[in-house]
Each structure stands twice: as structure tokens, then as C-alpha cells.
Design an enzyme around this catalytic site. Structure first.
Site, mmCIF file in Angstrom:
data_model
loop_
_atom_site.group_PDB
_atom_site.id
_atom_site.type_symbol
_atom_site.label_atom_id
_atom_site.label_comp_id
_atom_site.label_asym_id
_atom_site.label_seq_id
_atom_site.Cartn_x
_atom_site.Cartn_y
_atom_site.Cartn_z
ATOM 1 N N HIS A 44 0.813 -1.210 0.000
ATOM 2 C CA HIS A 44 0.000 0.000 0.000
ATOM 3 C C HIS A 44 0.853 1.270 0.000
ATOM 4 O O HIS A 44 0.349 2.364 0.217
ATOM 5 C CB HIS A 44 -0.957 -0.011 1.189
ATOM 6 C CG HIS A 44 -2.015 -1.061 1.068
ATOM 7 N ND1 HIS A 44 -1.751 -2.395 1.259
ATOM 8 C CD2 HIS A 44 -3.326 -0.986 0.733
ATOM 9 C CE1 HIS A 44 -2.861 -3.095 1.065
ATOM 10 N NE2 HIS A 44 -3.821 -2.269 0.737
ATOM 11 N N VAL A 171 -3.965 -4.373 14.901
ATOM 12 C CA VAL A 171 -4.495 -5.257 13.871
ATOM 13 C C VAL A 171 -4.860 -4.388 12.675
ATOM 14 O O VAL A 171 -5.575 -3.394 12.819
ATOM 15 C CB VAL A 171 -5.735 -6.017 14.381
ATOM 16 C CG1 VAL A 171 -6.439 -6.728 13.230
ATOM 17 C CG2 VAL A 171 -5.349 -7.025 15.458
ATOM 18 N N MET A 173 -6.291 -5.366 9.046
ATOM 19 C CA MET A 173 -6.648 -6.552 8.261
ATOM 20 C C MET A 173 -7.846 -6.293 7.359
ATOM 21 O O MET A 173 -8.827 -5.667 7.757
ATOM 22 C CB MET A 173 -6.958 -7.724 9.192
ATOM 23 C CG MET A 173 -8.084 -7.481 10.158
ATOM 24 S SD MET A 173 -8.304 -8.891 11.273
ATOM 25 C CE MET A 173 -9.773 -8.342 12.163
ATOM 26 N N LYS A 225 -17.347 -15.969 8.333
ATOM 27 C CA LYS A 225 -17.198 -14.909 9.338
ATOM 28 C C LYS A 225 -16.669 -13.622 8.707
ATOM 29 O O LYS A 225 -17.180 -12.531 8.963
ATOM 30 C CB LYS A 225 -16.278 -15.383 10.466
ATOM 31 C CG LYS A 225 -16.851 -16.543 11.262
ATOM 32 C CD LYS A 225 -15.908 -17.002 12.358
ATOM 33 C CE LYS A 225 -16.499 -18.183 13.119
ATOM 34 N NZ LYS A 225 -15.593 -18.650 14.198
#
Length: 332
Positions: A44, A171, A173, A225
């Protein structure tokens, strides 16, 4: 190949100036792309830059646009990005969420009509460095099949949660097993994915990044999920920003622009004193990292701690850039 931070920033800055971006904006944008790459998030940072320039050339990104506040409701604000530069606007929105949190204990900024923010972790980290919990997410164009489908109808919709521990725990993600940027990183390196990342053309799980990039059958994180999380994150961002959903971005736009984003900051020190906070966080981290290892050669990792190490290594040894990516940037 290896480049210095200064070489990387100068290369980005040159291209931005050549596109008519004013010098102050170009410098700030180039700085963010270079910092992302220096932190080890090549997917990125440097790898994403040619795609960013393509969208700038196509008019999807409006470089002189400024985000505009639409609504204030106590600790919640709604803004319109007006298709401004994604990473600069996202930084500004998290700064605003932090300001709101300083007044209210929590601040939430909902942003519509935004562009890709590049590395979402930058904005969570930004909050955690100032002692706040940082939470943010974005929707996207439909690039992932919902669980049980073949067609892309949901976004990877990355979610970031950053905690002001020492070092920062974070985190960052996407709701897919791997972002498309990480598929590219592995393909360019000639590596298979460490675990299954999508389906091949016959519907079998595969670790081949190039196959998944081509057929777009990327695997939701945690199967159903991740699919479910992608959907509810899209719904919340759409409602709070009064912006475009994944469906609208995909069906109504010619490319990925005009997305909806959420930025949340929480001032922890209004709820717990600093010494107690640090002790509680340290106990959590110690309890996790002292577990018996499954592999004696593999340390137990805490999310985001690797970025501190990667940053130090890149500052010491230079930043690794794929030759083909560097050639693309030089040709822009």
C-alpha cells in the site's frame, strides 16, 4: 534493489508535481507514501503508487479538493471528502476524531465520497502514538465473493484497531485472507501464499496468488465470518456517513472512488491512569508471549509489533523495492 527514504520520497514528489499537484500537497502525499513503504507495507506504499497516479490521471482523485464538514452531533461528525487525496484526508479525519475524543472521551468521524486511503494502519497508529485507541475502517469496490457465491459482491473492507501499548499493538486486516496488495507482493516475489487465499478456476482452494488475482475469487477471512464482517462494516460506514455502499461504488462508478470510511478515537486516560494502563497491557502481552511454542524456532507474535522492527531495519539498511515496480515509477 535498495533505495533510501529520501530517494523514494523524491520519486513520488516528482511524479505528483508533473501531474499539476501543488508543491505543499505533493510533498505531504509523497511523505505518506514513503513512510508507508519505509514501515514495510510495500503493498500500500510503493507498489500502490502507480495505481494511485492512474486514478489521478483519470480524474477519480481531485488533488485540490478539501474535505468539508457536513454534520456535528456531539462526539460524532459527518464529513464529505469531495474525492480529495485519500491518505491526506484520512490523516486529517483521524486527527479530528482525536480532537473530539479529547473533549468527549470518544470521537467518531464518518467520511463519505472518499478515495482509497492506502495503508489504513497509518491512521490507527497515528491515534495510538498519541495515547488513544484508534479504530477505523473503509468500504471498497466489490472485489470478493460473499460466502457461497462465485461473483464479487462484497468489499475487502479493511478494519484497523490500534492500542497504545509499548510497542504499539495493532491489527490491520482486510476481511479477506489476504489483500490484493499482498497477493501482488507474493506474486512478484515468486512465492506461494503461506495458507490458502482463494479458489482456483475449478473451485479448489489455492495458495497461488496469481490465480486469485486473475479470477478474483479471493477467500473471506474465516470463511463465512469474514464475509459477514465485510457486510456489516459496509452497512455501518454507509449509514453513518450517508455515503455510498459497496453496491453503489461498484455499480455507479467507473472505478474505486467515492467510498465511505469511519475513524474512531478513544481517550483511554479518561478511564484509567497511565501506570495502571501500562501494567495491564504488559500483563496481557507477557501472558500471550510466554505460552509454550508450537515451533521453537517461531516466536509468538503480537499484532503490529513487527512494524517497529521493520522500520528500524529499513532505516538502517535501506528500503527494498521490486525492480519492476521501481521501473514503473521512473516511467511515470
Amino acid at each position: 534493489m535498495k533505495v533510501t527514504f529520501e530517494q523514494l520520497k523524491a520519486a513520488f514528489n516528482r511524479v505528483l508535481i508533473s501531474r499539476g499537484v501543488d508543491s505543499e500537497t505533493a510533498d505531504a502525499c509523497a511523505e505518506m507514501f514513503a513512510r508507508t513503504t519505509e514501515s514495510g507495507v510495500y503493498s500500500h506504499g510503493v507498489n500502490r503508487f502507480p495505481r494511485f497516479i492512474q486514478q489521478l490521471d483519470n480524474g477519480d482523485i481531485i488533488p485540490d479538493a478539501e474535505a468539508k464538514r457536513i454534520t456535528t452531533l456531539g462526539a460524532i461528525e459527518q464529513w464529505d471528502a469531495q474525492r480529495s487525496i485519500g491518505n491526506l484526508t484520512a490523516k486529517k479525519m483521524m486527527d479530528r476524531a482525536i480532537e473530539l475524543a479529547a473533549d468527549h472521551g470518544i470521537g467518531l468521524v464518518a467520511l463519505r465520497n472518499a478515495n482509497h486511503w492506502m495503508r489504513g494502519g497509518s491512521y490507527g497508529w497515528q491515534a495510538a502514538e498519541k495515547g488513544y485507541i484508534g479504530i477505523c475502517w473503509t468500504n471498497s469496490i466489490a472485489v470478493m465473493p460473499p460466502w457461497g457465491a462465485k461473483e464479487c459482491r462484497i468489499g475487502t473492507n479493511p478494519l484497523i484497531v490500534a492500542i497504545p501499548s509499548t510497542p504499539i499493538t495493532m491489527v490491520d486486516m482486510s476481511m479477506s485472507m489476504f489483500s490484493y496488495g499482498m497477493l501482488e507482493v507474493n506474486r512478484l516475489a515468486g512465492r506461494q501464499l503461506p495458507v490458502d487465499g482463494g479458489f482456483d478456476d475449478e473451485g479448489n482452494l489455492t495458495k497461488e496468488p496469481g490465480v486469485i488475482e486473475k479470477n478474483r475469487r479471493i477467500l473471506p477471512m474465516g470463511y463465512w465470518k469474514g464475509s459477514g464482517m465485510s457486510i456489516v462494516l459496509d452497512m455501518i460506514a454507509t449509514l453513518l456517513s450517508d455515503g455510498a455502499s459497496v453496491a453503489e461504488v461498484t455499480q455507479d462508478n467507473s472505478d474505486e472512488y467515492g467510498v465511505s470510511q469511519i475513524f474512531i478515537a478513544i481517550e483511554v486516560d479518561k478511564l484509567i491512569d497511565g501506570a495502571t494502563r501500562d501494567a495491564k497491557l504488559q500483563r496481557i502481552m507477557d501472558y500471550i508471549t510466554t505460552a509454550e511454542r508450537a515451533d521453537e524456532n517461531q516466536a509468538i507474535r503480537l499484532p503490529g509489533h513487527e512494524f517497529t522492527t521493520l522500520l528500524a531495519e529499513n532505516r538502517r539498511n535501506g528500503i527494498t523495492v521490486d525492480d519492476s515496480v521501481w521501473a514503473k515509477i521512473q516511467a511515470l
